[in-house]
Design a protein around this motif. Structure first.
Motif, PDB file in Angstrom:
ATOM      1  N   LEU A 165       0.825  -1.208   0.000  1.00  0.00           N
ATOM      2  CA  LEU A 165       0.000   0.000   0.000  1.00  0.00           C
ATOM      3  C   LEU A 165       0.861   1.260   0.000  1.00  0.00           C
ATOM      4  O   LEU A 165       0.547   2.246  -0.678  1.00  0.00           O
ATOM      5  CB  LEU A 165      -0.948  -0.008   1.200  1.00  0.00           C
ATOM      6  CG  LEU A 165      -1.981  -1.140   1.198  1.00  0.00           C
ATOM      7  CD1 LEU A 165      -2.804  -1.125   2.472  1.00  0.00           C
ATOM      8  CD2 LEU A 165      -2.884  -1.047  -0.029  1.00  0.00           C
ATOM      9  N   ARG A 166       1.953   1.216   0.734  1.00  0.00           N
ATOM     10  CA  ARG A 166       2.876   2.367   0.741  1.00  0.00           C
ATOM     11  C   ARG A 166       3.450   2.586  -0.659  1.00  0.00           C
ATOM     12  O   ARG A 166       3.492   3.712  -1.155  1.00  0.00           O
ATOM     13  CB  ARG A 166       4.025   2.139   1.722  1.00  0.00           C
ATOM     14  CG  ARG A 166       3.647   2.237   3.186  1.00  0.00           C
ATOM     15  CD  ARG A 166       4.863   1.980   4.059  1.00  0.00           C
ATOM     16  NE  ARG A 166       5.954   2.868   3.708  1.00  0.00           N
ATOM     17  CZ  ARG A 166       7.235   2.491   3.579  1.00  0.00           C
ATOM     18  NH1 ARG A 166       7.572   1.229   3.744  1.00  0.00           N
ATOM     19  NH2 ARG A 166       8.158   3.373   3.284  1.00  0.00           N
ATOM     20  N   ARG A 167       3.889   1.510  -1.304  1.00  0.00           N
ATOM     21  CA  ARG A 167       4.467   1.638  -2.645  1.00  0.00           C
ATOM     22  C   ARG A 167       3.430   2.151  -3.654  1.00  0.00           C
ATOM     23  O   ARG A 167       3.770   2.854  -4.606  1.00  0.00           O
ATOM     24  CB  ARG A 167       5.027   0.292  -3.131  1.00  0.00           C
ATOM     25  CG  ARG A 167       6.267  -0.168  -2.391  1.00  0.00           C
ATOM     26  CD  ARG A 167       6.949  -1.314  -3.134  1.00  0.00           C
ATOM     27  NE  ARG A 167       6.062  -2.441  -3.357  1.00  0.00           N
ATOM     28  CZ  ARG A 167       5.906  -3.458  -2.508  1.00  0.00           C
ATOM     29  NH1 ARG A 167       6.594  -3.491  -1.369  1.00  0.00           N
ATOM     30  NH2 ARG A 167       5.079  -4.469  -2.802  1.00  0.00           N
ATOM     31  N   ALA A 168       2.161   1.795  -3.425  1.00  0.00           N
ATOM     32  CA  ALA A 168       1.100   2.238  -4.329  1.00  0.00           C
ATOM     33  C   ALA A 168       0.755   3.715  -4.140  1.00  0.00           C
ATOM     34  O   ALA A 168       0.006   4.276  -4.939  1.00  0.00           O
ATOM     35  CB  ALA A 168      -0.150   1.388  -4.127  1.00  0.00           C
ATOM     36  N   GLY A 169       1.276   4.327  -3.087  1.00  0.00           N
ATOM     37  CA  GLY A 169       1.070   5.757  -2.884  1.00  0.00           C
ATOM     38  C   GLY A 169       0.109   6.137  -1.786  1.00  0.00           C
ATOM     39  O   GLY A 169      -0.274   7.309  -1.666  1.00  0.00           O
TER      40      GLY A 169
END
Length: 335
Positions: A227-231
């Protein structure tokens, strides 16, 4: 710190759903409980179209859904169910506008994320949209466009607000693990590639045009790193479902500037502990991770464990007020 660290949120807010069917009463509760971080209330007790899936299906652009005995199914044209979902959303927005006159600061709106929507909406053959890669693509594109229009409408009604978009993804872990059942119930749909899940989420998060997006799941094993990588600027979860194997991902999230929306107040009627007791586990987690106590107020927003649709109206009001007191306890006594 990551780009998400620029976002600062209020210390407490709701998840989304409230009991009952009175839009004005719900808006009064959602705005009155959280002057710093109100939210657009959802009232699923009104029936199909006010439920989580139906409400978001009503936001889709050039895709429509209707209620079948088995659930929501994608159709060719807008029908009674689409009109009803849109009508209730307008009613909720009217009530929100009434109770947010002059509001400046955060305001949260919720919609179902692309993967939970793909797991819930059926194609004409009765299988979930999840079974068809092209259908998933079309659904995510339609959702992104629908969210852009929805956010623009909320912005028009509450011009002083900084809008925070929450994507509800309770089925995300099941999608990643291949645990979503087929229509027959005897098999499961194959797991979706993690990179595809991430890129699709990134695209839908982009519908907010760089504004802060929270991804919410009250299921176990929330994929924090993905989720962090997805923004996602923040991740919202049921704190009671955390295990120590989540520690590393949570530590990295906090240090990367991702905010945690910790669901620590029970969503069902029952006795509430004192406010400090409700956030004791958060303080314990902080010590276990070796994080600075001063970071707590910056990194944590207190919420109920999940939506409050199943609670009594009196308990729902009590739980929301308790979130505010628990957040104050964290800020005043971070140790």
């Amino acid at each position: 710190m990551s780009e998400n660290s620029e976002f600062r949120f209020g210390g407490a807010t709701g998840v989304g759903s409230l009991p009952g069917g009175d839009a004005r009463e719900a808006a009064k509760t959602a705005t009155g409980s959280f002057e710093d971080f109100p939210f657009l209330a959802e009232l699923p007790a009104r029936g199909p179209g006010a439920d989580m899936i139906g409400r978001t299906a009503g936001m889709l652009v050039e895709l429509y859904a209707r209620v079948e005995p088995s659930g929501w199914r994608i159709g060719d044209r807008p029908g009674r169910d689409t009109r009803r979902a849109r009508s209730w959303l307008v009613e909720d927005l009217d009530a929100l506008e009434e109770f947010t006159q002059g509001h400046e600061g955060d305001l949260k709106v919720q919609a179902v994320g692309p993967w939970t929507l793909a797991a819930a909406l059926e194609l004409k053959n009765g299988e979930a949209a999840l079974s068809d890669a092209g259908a998933c693509r079309d659904l995510a594109a339609s959702l992104g466009e629908g969210l852009r229009l929805h956010l623009a409408e909320v912005r028009r009604r509450v011009p002083g607000a900084r809008l925070v978009l929450q994507l509800d993804e309770p089925s995300l872990t099941a999608v990643l693990r291949g645990q979503v059942k087929t229509a027959s119930g005897y098999r499961t749909h194959r797991a979706v590639d993690r990179q595809l899940v991430e890129s699709t989420l990134r695209d839908v998060i982009g519908a907010h045009g760089g504004g802060p997006v929270v991804v919410h799941s009250c299921a176990p094993d929330v994929p924090f790193a993905l989720l962090r990588r997805a923004g996602a600027a923040a991740v919202s979860f049921d704190f009671a479902l955390l295990t120590e194997r989540d520690d590393e991902a949570i530590g990295e999230a906090v240090e990367g500037g991702t905010r945690l929306f910790t669901g620590v107040v029970p969503a069902a009627d029952g006795p509430l502990s004192d406010p400090a007791g409700s956030v004791r586990g958060v303080r314990t987690l902080w010590r276990r991770l070796g994080l600075h106590p001063e970071l707590l107020a910056e990194a944590v927003t207190v919420t109920p464990a999940c939506g409050l649709a199943g609670a009594s109206p009196a308990y729902a009001r009590q739980a929301l007020a308790h979130c505010v007191r628990a957040a104050r306890s964290l800020a005043d006594n971070p140790e």
